[in-house]
Design a protein around this motif. Sequence first.
Motif, PDB file in Angstrom:
ATOM      1  N   ASP B  53     -23.286  81.001  23.647  1.00 47.35           N
ATOM      2  CA  ASP B  53     -21.982  80.402  23.339  1.00 47.35           C
ATOM      3  C   ASP B  53     -20.828  81.010  24.137  1.00 47.35           C
ATOM      4  O   ASP B  53     -19.703  80.512  24.075  1.00 47.35           O
ATOM      5  CB  ASP B  53     -21.669  80.531  21.834  1.00 47.35           C
ATOM      6  CG  ASP B  53     -22.632  79.725  20.994  1.00 47.35           C
ATOM      7  OD1 ASP B  53     -23.447  78.993  21.596  1.00 47.35           O
ATOM      8  OD2 ASP B  53     -22.596  79.832  19.757  1.00 47.35           O
ATOM      9  N   SER B  54     -21.093  82.142  24.837  1.00 46.66           N
ATOM     10  CA  SER B  54     -20.009  82.745  25.624  1.00 46.66           C
ATOM     11  C   SER B  54     -20.226  82.613  27.122  1.00 46.66           C
ATOM     12  O   SER B  54     -19.347  82.922  27.900  1.00 46.66           O
ATOM     13  CB  SER B  54     -19.881  84.235  25.371  1.00 46.66           C
ATOM     14  OG  SER B  54     -20.110  84.569  24.090  1.00 46.66           O
ATOM     15  N   GLU B  98     -24.515  67.880  22.680  1.00 44.95           N
ATOM     16  CA  GLU B  98     -23.137  67.867  22.181  1.00 44.95           C
ATOM     17  C   GLU B  98     -22.131  67.850  23.327  1.00 44.95           C
ATOM     18  O   GLU B  98     -21.133  67.139  23.290  1.00 44.95           O
ATOM     19  CB  GLU B  98     -22.925  69.115  21.309  1.00 44.95           C
ATOM     20  CG  GLU B  98     -21.583  69.151  20.632  1.00 44.95           C
ATOM     21  CD  GLU B  98     -21.442  70.363  19.718  1.00 44.95           C
ATOM     22  OE1 GLU B  98     -22.413  70.701  19.013  1.00 44.95           O
ATOM     23  OE2 GLU B  98     -20.363  70.973  19.736  1.00 44.95           O
ATOM     24  N   GLU B 127     -11.861  72.037  29.821  1.00 46.45           N
ATOM     25  CA  GLU B 127     -12.203  71.404  28.532  1.00 46.45           C
ATOM     26  C   GLU B 127     -13.706  71.326  28.348  1.00 46.45           C
ATOM     27  O   GLU B 127     -14.248  71.592  27.258  1.00 46.45           O
ATOM     28  CB  GLU B 127     -11.628  69.966  28.453  1.00 46.45           C
ATOM     29  CG  GLU B 127     -10.148  69.841  28.784  1.00 46.45           C
ATOM     30  CD  GLU B 127      -9.862  69.871  30.286  1.00 46.45           C
ATOM     31  OE1 GLU B 127     -10.726  69.402  31.069  1.00 46.45           O
ATOM     32  OE2 GLU B 127      -8.820  70.423  30.661  1.00 46.45           O
ATOM     33  N   ILE B 130     -15.191  74.820  27.654  1.00 50.35           N
ATOM     34  CA  ILE B 130     -14.915  75.299  26.285  1.00 50.35           C
ATOM     35  C   ILE B 130     -15.780  74.531  25.266  1.00 50.35           C
ATOM     36  O   ILE B 130     -16.284  75.101  24.305  1.00 50.35           O
ATOM     37  CB  ILE B 130     -13.412  75.187  25.966  1.00 50.35           C
ATOM     38  CG1 ILE B 130     -12.651  76.201  26.834  1.00 50.35           C
ATOM     39  CG2 ILE B 130     -13.120  75.428  24.488  1.00 50.35           C
ATOM     40  CD1 ILE B 130     -11.178  75.892  26.990  1.00 50.35           C
ATOM     41  N   ALA B 131     -15.991  73.227  25.545  1.00 55.25           N
ATOM     42  CA  ALA B 131     -16.825  72.436  24.628  1.00 55.25           C
ATOM     43  C   ALA B 131     -18.285  72.883  24.684  1.00 55.25           C
ATOM     44  O   ALA B 131     -18.990  72.875  23.672  1.00 55.25           O
ATOM     45  CB  ALA B 131     -16.721  70.954  24.981  1.00 55.25           C
ATOM     46  N   SER B 132     -18.719  73.295  25.868  1.00 50.19           N
ATOM     47  CA  SER B 132     -20.125  73.690  26.026  1.00 50.19           C
ATOM     48  C   SER B 132     -20.360  75.147  25.657  1.00 50.19           C
ATOM     49  O   SER B 132     -21.447  75.519  25.229  1.00 50.19           O
ATOM     50  CB  SER B 132     -20.585  73.471  27.473  1.00 50.19           C
ATOM     51  OG  SER B 132     -20.329  72.153  27.862  1.00 50.19           O
ATOM     52  N   PRO B 134     -18.437  77.501  23.394  1.00 51.80           N
ATOM     53  CA  PRO B 134     -17.282  77.607  22.485  1.00 51.80           C
ATOM     54  C   PRO B 134     -16.674  79.002  22.354  1.00 51.80           C
ATOM     55  O   PRO B 134     -15.514  79.125  21.979  1.00 51.80           O
ATOM     56  CB  PRO B 134     -17.847  77.137  21.142  1.00 51.80           C
ATOM     57  CG  PRO B 134     -19.311  77.078  21.295  1.00 51.80           C
ATOM     58  CD  PRO B 134     -19.635  76.980  22.716  1.00 51.80           C
ATOM     59  N   ARG B 227     -24.927  72.024  25.977  1.00 53.43           N
ATOM     60  CA  ARG B 227     -24.948  72.520  24.591  1.00 53.43           C
ATOM     61  C   ARG B 227     -25.586  71.457  23.707  1.00 53.43           C
ATOM     62  O   ARG B 227     -25.223  70.284  23.762  1.00 53.43           O
ATOM     63  CB  ARG B 227     -23.521  72.809  24.127  1.00 53.43           C
ATOM     64  CG  ARG B 227     -23.451  73.313  22.689  1.00 53.43           C
ATOM     65  CD  ARG B 227     -22.051  73.716  22.291  1.00 53.43           C
ATOM     66  NE  ARG B 227     -22.042  74.251  20.947  1.00 53.43           N
ATOM     67  CZ  ARG B 227     -22.429  75.463  20.616  1.00 53.43           C
ATOM     68  NH1 ARG B 227     -22.846  76.294  21.561  1.00 53.43           N
ATOM     69  NH2 ARG B 227     -22.409  75.872  19.376  1.00 53.43           N
TER      70      ARG B 227
END
Lengths: 234, 412
Positions: B53-54, B98, B127, B130-132, B134, B227
Amino acid sequence: MSLIIAKNLSKTYHSGEIEVHALKSLSFEIKPGSFISFIGPSGSGKTTLLNLIGCLDKPTSGSLKVANVLTSDLTRREAAAFRGENLGFIFQDFNLIPVLTVFENVEYPLLIVQNVPARKRRERVISLLDKVGMKDQMNKFPDQISGGQKQRVAVARALVSNPRLVLADEPTANLDSKTAFMVIDIMKKMRDEFGVTFLFSTHDPKIVGEVETLFTLEDGMLSSRLDGEGGNND
Amino acid sequence: MIKLFKIAIRNLIRYKRRALLTSTMVAIGVLFVLVFIAASGSFKNLMIGEITDSMLGHIQVHKRGYMASIDSLPLTLNLNAKAIKKLEIAIKEIPEIEAYSPRIKFGGMFSNFVESSNIKVNGVYPEKEIASIPLFLSRISKGERVIKKGEILIPELLATGLKIKVRDAVVIIATNRDGSVNGKQFKVGGIIKSVTGPGGRDGYVHIEDAMEILRMDKLEISEVAVRVKDFSKLDSVKTSLNRMLSKNLNKQGKPVFDVRTWEKLSPFYNIARMIDVMTIFIKIMLIAIVLISITNVMIMAVYERIREIGTIAAIGTMPEKILSLFLIEGLSLGVTGVIVGNLLAFIVVFLMNIIEITFNFGRQTGFILAPELKAGDILFVSAVVIIVSVLAALQPAFKASKMEPVEALRHV
């Protein structure tokens, strides 16, 4: 019709390279409803004979019929089933199961061996405990009752499954005279009431006077047979 | 059967201290294994979450051959516009995905006009990134939590080493795929923490700035981070994506795309596997504890009750019932240990969640361990212990059932 027919019954043990002839070609017959004792000195073969009749051991040679069944030919499982259906045992050391109450000890053969329904079980167990005078003690554990009481419970346990034959190896050896006579008296009463055959071994000369037939064993052989109350000469 | 249970339980109670000791050992074993599974599972999930996630994303797609040369970040192995189009179509057809984030990655020289160092530059759409990924913004330790055109997020390592602050001017110089060297000046928008430790040299710029440095007329990307909505469906999403993309072949007849999950991208996967291996070893230790302690106690029980076994056999008890009696004793010890062990495990895990145990990983600090007992783990551990308890009692029980009554009655 005899309950027990022994023909040329022999039992030989091997102790290392030495052969021990515990029983030597015994032949005898016992009628149903008898009250019989085997006497003899230590090593004369009393316990070995009771073990053979009780299907706990097998003869080396000869044949043994108990209740019309050639027990010398039974397999281990068949012997267990035969014991459960036809025989009752009373031991010198009582051998009650310590984790079961008096009631449960007597109930055990009906529950675990014969799978009798609960209601019938209870009726039968209470009736027998009443007859041996142990009904009041039925919720006690074996370590909470005396030796004589234990042997009375053992008599009830031996009779509860309606056996044709009860075998008792030195049943009074660990009891005082008074209690021993009481136990023998109970056994005789049970024989009279249920017609069951009692066969026991003993050393005790006082008890010998109570039996109806007396076999004497010496060195693995039957040396005499006395019939009649107290063992009159045959 | 109920009566056999009753007799078995009473026999166990007869030797209270021994039964208590054995059940306690089993209970402690169950407690230890369950707490270890819960804590290590929590640690593993935290780490996997942190890495995916990072930084990595759950899945990455590259041009075949790119991963083999990833150390040199080869621009010649970027996906071209046609390939990007096909990839985007495939991604959009899979509802379980997602978000996705295309990235241009290249190596360059980083200078503050006084000193210089090398840097790995990631050109991203803010964008989409950040969506992929989070947790990406949470890595920015100084400066605004955005990626603006003309600005660069520089790794903490370079900021410290070259004494660079937010809003300082820096320059990136890189060689494009044709071999020409180009440079562009940036303002430092923020300082970004590394996920994997002090060696991180990844900086982030807007993808259009990356295209400008590399003088790309048309977008070419190095990788796409994907993601998925449900992490447990990761493998099925990867399979679906692979199946859809495998139709695209290069001139050699081999697939154009290379689809990998995080497991094939991060060295932490080996740590995660080590945790799994350790868990297996701890389970084996538990089995050994149960096996040895219950076998020991049952052998003693049989030895001490030989005359009793002879008596019940003489009365006419069938060998299988004698076997059952002792098996039930072993089973009861195991079940007691499992119940107590599970209860203790619930209490310990509950307390661990209240206490909030924190730990550090790499340069990341303050992770809170959140152990969780999963029904599957509880059922598995309980079932294994109960089965092993019965197996442990099998040999002594078998011995008891095979005893000759005449021998047993003679035993002193």
